[in-house]
Scaffold this active site. Structure first.
Site, PDB file in Angstrom:
ATOM      1  N   GLU A   1       0.850  -1.188  -0.025  1.00 17.35           N
ATOM      2  CA  GLU A   1       0.001   0.049   0.128  1.00 17.35           C
ATOM      3  C   GLU A   1       0.687   1.169   0.012  1.00 17.35           C
ATOM      4  OE1 GLU A   1      -3.109   0.364   3.078  1.00 17.35           O
ATOM      5  OE2 GLU A   1      -2.700   2.556   3.096  1.00 17.35           O
TER       6      GLU A   1
ATOM      7  N   THR B   1      -3.099   3.097   6.018  1.00 17.56           N
ATOM      8  CA  THR B   1      -4.480   2.946   6.498  1.00 17.56           C
ATOM      9  C   THR B   1      -4.621   1.881   7.536  1.00 17.56           C
ATOM     10  OG1 THR B   1      -5.076   1.268   4.696  1.00 17.56           O
ATOM     11  CG2 THR B   1      -5.879   3.661   4.338  1.00 17.56           C
TER      12      THR B   1
ATOM     13  N   CYS C   1      -7.595   4.044   8.656  1.00 16.46           N
ATOM     14  CA  CYS C   1      -8.904   3.693   8.325  1.00 16.46           C
ATOM     15  C   CYS C   1      -9.418   3.493   9.665  1.00 16.46           C
ATOM     16  CB  CYS C   1      -8.962   2.596   7.501  1.00 16.46           C
ATOM     17  SG  CYS C   1     -10.434   1.623   7.457  1.00 16.46           S
TER      18      CYS C   1
END
Ligand code: SF4
Length: 578
Positions: free
Chosen positions: A125, A161, A189
């Site tokens: 990511e 995240t 997140c």
């Protein structure tokens, strides 16, 4: 031993979405199908996808023409472009929340900002996010990295995240002191922060924590570390077979959670293992109760008795004399068809209900004999009730046998899509409901000295809807396994939330139908006590929705009890009115 299951454990929205995209593509694929890198850090999912013909693409040059799915982590934009230029059909399953971070970095990069990403070096990511920084990105992952940071004129700070929220807070506190002009975005997140918060809260109430998930999954490792930091013994395992019962010896409450990339069925297996362990450690009456409950459910006897009870209750609704023979016929039919379905639909059972799959394998010959005998006995009983009940039950039995079988030879498909009845979206739930309605209402009514009239159809619909709600609850529970084998059940077609809404709506219809049916002389006064079953079913939905009980044996027992309850209410009613 009590088991406390984290509400936030298992697939997060982004991972679930990506896995569903891959599974749906695998079930309908026409050419080579790839995921760009492993779709998630979970070995069970990777093995499963390999079996379904999905390859992991690490070198795009090695790909034949086909479809490549970008995983939830996302990729740098140039990678996506080059895949497209190679002629591959690119399906982007990047999580919308990761896309948000990519968008922030790109927006600020275009204004000349540097991007400081708080995350793990080499995490896919983070590598993807870096690609949006126009060459002005750098990665840090601990407060100690801050003194080495250059003093940029303009910079934006974002988080991977799944970053540890406390580490990010420490880092951003330090950054805002040293570089107050930097723009900081907390892009952790909330699924990650809620998961981390929950394990900290859980630690206050349990004696040990089991964290389930891949050993290479960063967020699972982080979760296990947070658990350990609380001081509560925390064990990170990848699968149920790694659970060492001696570690749980003498502990009263066990907490279970899972990483964002852990499938529900893997957590479910761990839950069931601990549930079985807990049941086996129970003593005396409680132990006998657990064992009986398990045997009744695994053998399908409980649901068969339930069908008999429902037939009894429906007779009272119709105001006809209940008979043992009609209840027995319904019980035998339901037993044989549910058993048959288990044998012909083994693949999904292995994911949704591994205990039942193992039970079926162990007692296969005996269960097969029982299936055939009960089916035949049901038909014989129907024959003695009349030729019409016999013919209808025969037709239903044939339909039941054909349900999981290919109807046409070769690759020929009905409407160009279906080879088996079970492949028709939502067919399972609808057919089970209709079959139960027929066997518990229509056939007993045909056998009784009464005409098939509106009241019989009314009770048929009412009963079928009740059974529909019961079956759909299990469909929701079994969604992941059904999706893996490509069975389009109602929750897969509608989604879980809409299915739950539909079920609540149907329960309201069932409630309203009682006074309306009585008012128009379609059912007897016995409809009113039967309202208890509807409220009971509503209670089961609430238990599931609020995560008060994991869908293991205890939950299944709770749901299936609705039919036994109808029989108890009917027996009580008969005693009451003499
Ligand atoms: S953790 Fe959050 S951001 Fe990451 S994939 Fe899951 S839902 Fe998306």
């Amino acid at each position: 031993m009590k088991i406390k299951l984290a509400r936030t454990g298992g697939f997060c929205m982004g991972v679930r979405r990506a896995v569903e995209i891959v599974l749906d593509a695998a079930n309908t694929r026409k050419g080579p199908l790839y995921t760009f890198g492993p779709i998630i850090h979970n070995p069970q999912i990777i093995n499963l996808l390999e079996k379904k013909g999905v390859s992991v693409l690490t070198d795009p040059a090695a790909a034949e023409q086909g479809t490549v799915i970008i995983r939830a982590h996302g990729v740098p934009p140039d990678v996506k472009d080059s895949l497209k230029q190679m002629g591959l059909n690119v399906v982007d399953a990047t999580c919308p929340r990761v896309i948000r971070v990519q968008t922030i970095i790109r927006k600020y990069a275009l204004k000349g900002y540097h991007a400081i990403i708080v995350g793990d070096h080499n995490h896919p990511e983070v590598m993807g996010l870096l690609g949006y920084a126009e060459g002005r990105g750098l990665i840090i992952n601990r407060p100690e990295d801050i003194p080495a940071l250059p003093d940029f004129e303009r910079a934006v700070v974002v988080a991977q995240t799944t970053q540890n929220s406390r580490v990010f807070s420490e880092i951003t506190r330090e950054i805002s002191t040293r570089f107050p002009h930097y723009s900081i975005f907390n892009t952790i997140c909330d699924s990650t922060s809620k998961r981390q918060l929950e394990i900290r809260d859980m630690a206050k109430e349990v004696d040990a924590i089991i964290v389930v998930g891949g050993y290479s999954s960063g967020n699972t490792k982080r979760l296990a570390q947070i658990g350990k930091n609380t001081g509560v013994p925390t064990f990170h395992i990848e699968r149920d077979s790694e659970l060492d019962p001696s570690l749980l010896e003498g502990r009263n409450t066990i907490g279970i959670t899972g990483g964002a990339s852990t499938p529900t069925w893997v957590i479910g297996k761990v839950f069931r293992t601990i549930e079985n362990l807990s049941d086996s450690r129970a003593k005396g009456f409680i132990s006998a109760l657990h064992k009986t409950k398990r045997a009744l459910l695994l053998s399908n006897l409980y649901i068969s008795v339930g069908a008999g009870c429902l037939t009894f209750a429906c007779a009272l609704l119709l105001d006809i004399a209940p008979t043992l023979s009609t209840s027995l016929m319904a019980a035998l039919y339901v037993f044989s068809m549910h058993m048959l379905n288990r044998f012909t639909n083994k693949e999904a059972k292995q994911y949704n209900d591994p205990d039942r799959a193992a039970f079926d394998e162990k007692y296969r010959p005996a269960l097969l004999v029982m299936t055939v005998c009960s089916g035949a006995a049901g038909l014989i009983m129907a024959y003695f009730l009349g030729i019409k009940p016999f013919l209808i039950l025969l037709m239903m039995s044939i339909m039941g046998m054909l349900y999981n079988l290919k109807l046409l030879p070769g690759e020929t498909r009905i409407f160009g899509r279906f080879q088996k009845i079970r492949e028709i979206p939502g067919s399972k739930t609808i057919l089970i409901a209709a079959a139960w309605g027929t066997v518990t209402v229509i056939l007993p009514a045909l056998a009784a000295p009464t005409k098939i009239e509106t009241s019989v159809l009314f009770v048929f619909l009412w009963t079928s809807l009740l059974v529909f709600v019961r079956s759909a609850i299990f469909d929701i529970v079994d969604t992941q396994g059904d999706r893996i084998v490509g069975q389009e059940t109602l929750p897969i077609v509608l989604g879980e939330k809409r299915t739950l809404r539909l079920l609540k709506f149907l329960l309201v219809i069932l409630i309203i139908a009682i006074p309306a049916g009585y008012r128009f002389d379609l059912i007897s006064y016995f409809g009113y006590p039967m309202l208890v079953c509807i409220f009971y079913m509503g209670g089961n939905l609430t238990v599931y929705e609020r995560n008060w009980m994991f869908p293991g044996f205890r939950f299944e027992f709770l749901v299936e009890t609705v039919f036994l309850l109808s029989g108890i209410i009917a027996a009580g009613w008969l005693l009451l009115i003499g």
